[in-house]
Design a protein around this motif. Structure first.
Motif, PDB file in Angstrom:
ATOM      1  N   GLY A 228       0.758  -1.540   0.011  1.00 18.41           N
ATOM      2  CA  GLY A 228       0.094   0.027  -0.035  1.00 18.41           C
ATOM      3  C   GLY A 228       1.037   1.287  -0.332  1.00 18.41           C
ATOM      4  O   GLY A 228       0.560   2.139  -0.189  1.00 18.41           O
ATOM      5  N   ASP A 229       2.222   1.351   0.700  1.00 12.44           N
ATOM      6  CA  ASP A 229       2.892   2.260   0.728  1.00 12.44           C
ATOM      7  C   ASP A 229       3.857   2.207  -0.586  1.00 12.44           C
ATOM      8  O   ASP A 229       4.694   3.503  -0.847  1.00 12.44           O
ATOM      9  N   ASP A 230       3.796   0.927  -1.760  1.00 13.47           N
ATOM     10  CA  ASP A 230       5.014   1.478  -3.132  1.00 13.47           C
ATOM     11  C   ASP A 230       3.707   3.308  -3.265  1.00 13.47           C
ATOM     12  O   ASP A 230       2.969   3.397  -3.509  1.00 13.47           O
TER      13      ASP A 230
ATOM     14  N   SER B 253       0.755   2.375  -6.062  1.00 15.97           N
ATOM     15  CA  SER B 253      -0.152   2.187  -4.972  1.00 15.97           C
ATOM     16  C   SER B 253      -1.285   3.177  -4.766  1.00 15.97           C
ATOM     17  O   SER B 253      -1.103   3.788  -4.532  1.00 15.97           O
TER      18      SER B 253
ATOM     19  N   GLY C  84      -3.996   2.625  -3.973  1.00 18.24           N
ATOM     20  CA  GLY C  84      -5.003   2.255  -2.625  1.00 18.24           C
ATOM     21  C   GLY C  84      -5.974   1.958  -2.971  1.00 18.24           C
ATOM     22  O   GLY C  84      -6.366   1.264  -4.461  1.00 18.24           O
TER      23      GLY C  84
ATOM     24  N   GLU D  50      -3.990   4.823  11.946  1.00 16.84           N
ATOM     25  CA  GLU D  50      -3.020   5.144  11.226  1.00 16.84           C
ATOM     26  C   GLU D  50      -1.649   5.100  12.677  1.00 16.84           C
ATOM     27  O   GLU D  50      -1.298   4.601  12.738  1.00 16.84           O
TER      28      GLU D  50
ATOM     29  N   GLU E  35      -1.268   1.531  13.117  1.00 19.41           N
ATOM     30  CA  GLU E  35      -0.534   1.159  11.743  1.00 19.41           C
ATOM     31  C   GLU E  35       1.130   1.479  12.305  1.00 19.41           C
ATOM     32  O   GLU E  35       1.568   0.857  12.294  1.00 19.41           O
ATOM     33  N   ARG E  36       1.154   2.700  12.516  1.00 24.33           N
ATOM     34  CA  ARG E  36       2.394   3.434  12.866  1.00 24.33           C
ATOM     35  C   ARG E  36       2.956   2.807  14.168  1.00 24.33           C
ATOM     36  O   ARG E  36       4.722   1.934  14.291  1.00 24.33           O
TER      37      ARG E  36
ATOM     38  N   ARG F 152       4.223  -1.273  12.747  1.00 27.48           N
ATOM     39  CA  ARG F 152       4.413  -1.319  11.212  1.00 27.48           C
ATOM     40  C   ARG F 152       6.014  -3.053  11.798  1.00 27.48           C
ATOM     41  O   ARG F 152       6.592  -3.340  10.751  1.00 27.48           O
TER      42      ARG F 152
ATOM     43  N   CYS G  59      -1.419   0.799   6.735  1.00 26.22           N
ATOM     44  CA  CYS G  59      -0.643   0.457   5.137  1.00 26.22           C
ATOM     45  C   CYS G  59      -0.433  -1.499   4.986  1.00 26.22           C
ATOM     46  O   CYS G  59      -0.494  -1.664   6.320  1.00 26.22           O
TER      47      CYS G  59
ATOM     48  N   ARG H  60       1.261  -4.160   3.680  1.00 22.93           N
ATOM     49  CA  ARG H  60       2.447  -4.517   2.871  1.00 22.93           C
ATOM     50  C   ARG H  60       2.094  -6.046   2.269  1.00 22.93           C
ATOM     51  O   ARG H  60       3.044  -6.177   1.298  1.00 22.93           O
TER      52      ARG H  60
END
Ligand SMILES: Cc1ncc(C[n+]2csc(CCOP(=O)(O)OP(=O)(O)O)c2C)c(N)n1
Ligand SMILES: [Mg+2]
Lengths: 564, 160
Positions: free
Chosen positions: A247-249, A252, A254, A369, A372-373, A376, A398, A400
């Protein structure tokens, strides 16, 4: 050869299929089977508190591991309690085998005690199902059931076994192969067609890869990533496809669709080449279908021929396994010249990002968020319930890796997330498994807290508690003149019904309540630090909405963006 | 919308008919007629299904039928050289001698068979293609059709 009971044949068949865990609930018509499982050390049986919990746990296990999930229930009410779980797995093509006890063969059709025609009931919600009438076909039926469940487009298979068949005796011979003349999935794509895709890519100016759950089911993530990187084509995912591509590419876009990102939806609508892989053009993705991707040539790679041109006319279909087809495509493909396209997409990304109000109020997006952080660096698996909680998770967490996002897509089953998390935790003991829940949904299978506690499954539950059946309330706010008909769960005051903290504690789990934004981080850290199930009750902004939103039945170009 | 003829070979197993009919009802496809029977291989049944659909729906019908695990083969006979037959039994009002004679004449000239003569009724059997069956029904209508049973179409491809 010595003869063993039908129940023992079932257990030995499960062992042959490499089944290590099964989820279920006993009853009169499966006592022989339960007794045989009890005697088998190699098979770990998890007693849930409801058959629906067992079905979702088997499903969650399958989604997390890629192996076939197994659930077991008794006849009648036990079997009917599996129905929602089976339908959920069916809509999302999850490999599962459900074994149900049935009343004695001679009583079938007599309205016997705890008789239900579960084969009839589940016919439209299984990939296939069986009633085993004779012990001589028991092992071969189970062999077929597992084969059908895990091959082709996977799905749930139900095997109904009358109690007298469980008690009868026969020799055990597990067949090596299956030969089903009516069932031969196509795995290898047509090379000529695949070459045509490469051609179409080379000639495209505005291509988009539209990725569905099929990419995860076929294990095609690596090939997909290679294709995207080789061609520089942007990638958007359906809700079921999240995790198939990082998702962070930078490539992407989303998620697309009803609550997708504005840039994904705009990219689809302006694309000249749409490459669908393992996706099925669901109405939550396409919106009004005759306005969907109007200028695009549509390529569709899918293992299920009936998915092709079902909702959207496909110009270039390839029937086959996503991984094998992408692998072959990689040998032909050349990079198109799409610099202009990337400029346009970049502009959309800058102008129309996902956003929410950044103030002192405790908002769900911030919680996700933060979650997620803080996770990770861990192997985290997120499951969700259904509603706003699910959409915020899809938007703001996100993903991955494949199989780290487990959510009921096709059926949208409230009550899925928690038992699915239990199943995932059983299959992936090394992972941090978190169910992101709504205050409504979590009450649909809350009884599984006992299963988590007693089996020492340290699942975390993050409740985004808005006191509403929030997603329905959002529709009522936007389209029904704020008439909140039967969607209010609490009055928002300080008395809770139920008090989730006390509820968790009553099961012997930990409960944490969070009301302020500045407590979020410490609460999550604390929960992660606890070696056991934890429920965090986040009392969030009550009328927060999920945006962007495409109103049902409208073009995905027409997104509501809300106030933020 | 038009009628299309599908010839579907399925495993001769318990519940297959329910799977096929369930598929049609669940997906909202329209069946005009459906006839099932054993084939030369007792483990295989042939279902001849006449579907009322347009081309796009027909495509889905074929794919969905094929997707059933118990389906061995789906043949679309529409527009192909085929032999098609349907069996009709029709009971006609015949309470007056003059009427009786006329009905017997209709049967004679069309080649249909009289299979039962009652005090007040005559039952006629006809086997043939759709055209033939329809023609006979039209001819008998004026006398008053009391009951009628049709098997639905069965068909095989022609090797002409
Ligand atoms: C079993 C089931 N019943 C009803 C629905 C319809 N429905 C969809 S979302 C939703 C609200 C869910 O409320 P909650 O779990 O509190 O989540 P929120 O939307 O508030 O985050 C409902 C009732 C459903 N999806 N599943
Ligand atoms: Mg809620």
């Amino acid at each position: 050869m010595t003869k063993i009971s039908g129940a023992e044949i079932i257990v030995k068949s499960l062992i042959e299929e490499n089944v290590k865990h099964a989820f279920g609930y006993p009853g009169g018509a499966v006592i022989p089977l339960m007794d045989a499982i009890y005697a088998e050390k190699k098979l770990n049986f998890i007693l849930t508190r409801h058959e629906q919990g067992a079905a979702h746990a088997a499903d969650g296990y399958a989604r997390a591991t890629g192996e076939v999930g197994v659930c077991i229930a008794t006849s009648g009410p036990g079997a009917t309690n599996l129905v929602t779980g089976i339908a959920t797995a069916n809509m999302d093509s999850i490999p599962m085998v459900a074994i149900t006890g049935q009343v004695k063969s001679v009583l079938i059709g007599n309205d016997a005690f705890q008789e239900a025609d579960i084969v009839g009931i589940t016919r439209p919600i299984t990939k296939h199902n069986y009633l085993v009438k004779n012990i001589s076909t028991l092992a071969s039926t189970l062999k077929e059931a597992f084969h059908v469940a895990r091959t082709g487009r996977p799905g749930p298979v139900l095997v109904d076994v009358p109690v007298d068949v469980q008690l009868a005796k026969d020799e055990f011979k597990y067949p090596k192969d299956v030969n089903m003349r009516g069932y031969k999935p196509t795995y290898v794509g047509h090379s000529k067609q695949i070459e045509k895709i490469a051609q179409a890519i080379e000639n495209s100016k505005r291509p988009v890869l539209y990725i569905g759950g099929g990419v995860i089911l076929s294990g095609a993530s690596k090939e997909l990533a290679k294709l995207a990187r080789m061609t520089d084509i942007p990638v958007t995912m359906t809700m079921m496809g999240l995790g198939a591509f990082p998702g962070d590419d930078p490539l992407s876009l989303g998620m697309l669709g009803m609550h997708g990102t504005a840039y994904a939806n705009h990219a689809i609508q302006e694309s000249d080449l749409l490459i669908a892989v393992g996706a099925r053009f669901d109405d939550r993705v396409t919106g009004r279908v005759d306005t969907f991707a109007p200028d695009a040539k549509v390529v569709h790679i899918d293992i299920d021929p009936s998915s092709v041109s079902k909702n959207v006319r496909v110009d270039l279909p390839v029937i086959g396994d996503a991984r094998l087809v992408l692998k072959e495509l990689l040998t032909f493909v050349k990079k198109p010249d799409i610099a202009e396209w990337h400029k346009k997409i970049k502009k959309w990304k800058n102008e129309l990002p996902l956003k929410y109000k950044d103030d002192d109020v405790l908002r769900p997006q911030f919680i996700i968020e933060t979650l997620e952080r803080l996770t990770r660096d861990k192997n985290v698996i997120i499951t969700t319930e259904v509603g706003q909680n699910q959409m915020w998770s899809a938007q703001y967490f996100c993903f991955r890796e494949p199989r780290t996002w487990l959510s009921s897509g096709g059926l949208g089953t409230m009550g899925f997330g928690f038992p699915a998390a239990i199943g995932a935790q059983v299959g992936k003991p090394e992972c941090l498994v978190i169910d992101i829940a709504g205050d409504g949904s979590i009450q649909m299978n809350i009884q599984e807290m006992a299963t988590a506690v007693l089996n020492k499954l340290p699942v975390k539950i993050v409740i985004l508690n808005n006191g509403y059946l929030g997603m329905v309330r959002q529709w009522q706010e936007l389209f029904y003149d704020r008439r909140y008909a039967f969607t209010t769960l609490s009055d928002g005051g300080d008395s809770y019904c139920p008090d989730f903290v006390k509820l968790a504690e009553s099961y012997g789990a930990a409960g944490i309540r969070v009301k302020r934004k500045d407590e979020v981080e410490s609460a999550i850290k604390k929960a992660i630090g606890i070696d056991g199930p934890v429920m965090i009750d986040f009392i969030i902004q009550r009328e927060e909405n999920v945006f962007p939103m495409v109103p049902a039945g409208e073009s995905i170009s027409n997104m509501l963006h809300g106030l933020a | 919308m038009a009628n299309f003829i599908l010839s579907v070979l399925v495993e001769n197993k318990f519940g297959v008919l329910a799977r096929v009919s369930g598929l049609f009802s669940a997906r909202g496809f329209n069946i005009t007629s459906l006839a099932v029977g054993e084939t030369e291989d007792p483990e295989i049944s042939r279902m001849t299904i006449v579907v009322d659909a347009d081309e796009r729906i027909l495509e889905q019908v074929k794919k969905q039928l094929h997707k059933l695990i118990d389906t061995i083969k789906v043949l679309d006979l529409t527009g192909k050289e085929t032999v098609e037959r349907e069996l009709l039994l029709v009971k006609v009002n015949a309470d007056k001698t003059s009427v009786r004679e006329k009905i017997i004449k209709v049967a004679d000239t069309t080649g249909a068979k009289i299979v039962d003569i009652g005090k007040k009724t005559i039952t006629i059997e006809e086997a043939g293609d759709e055209h033939r069956i329809k023609a006979l029904i039209e001819l008998l209508k004026p006398y008053g059709i009391i009951e009628m049973a049709r098997t639905g179409k069965v068909a095989l491809s022609s090797d002409k």
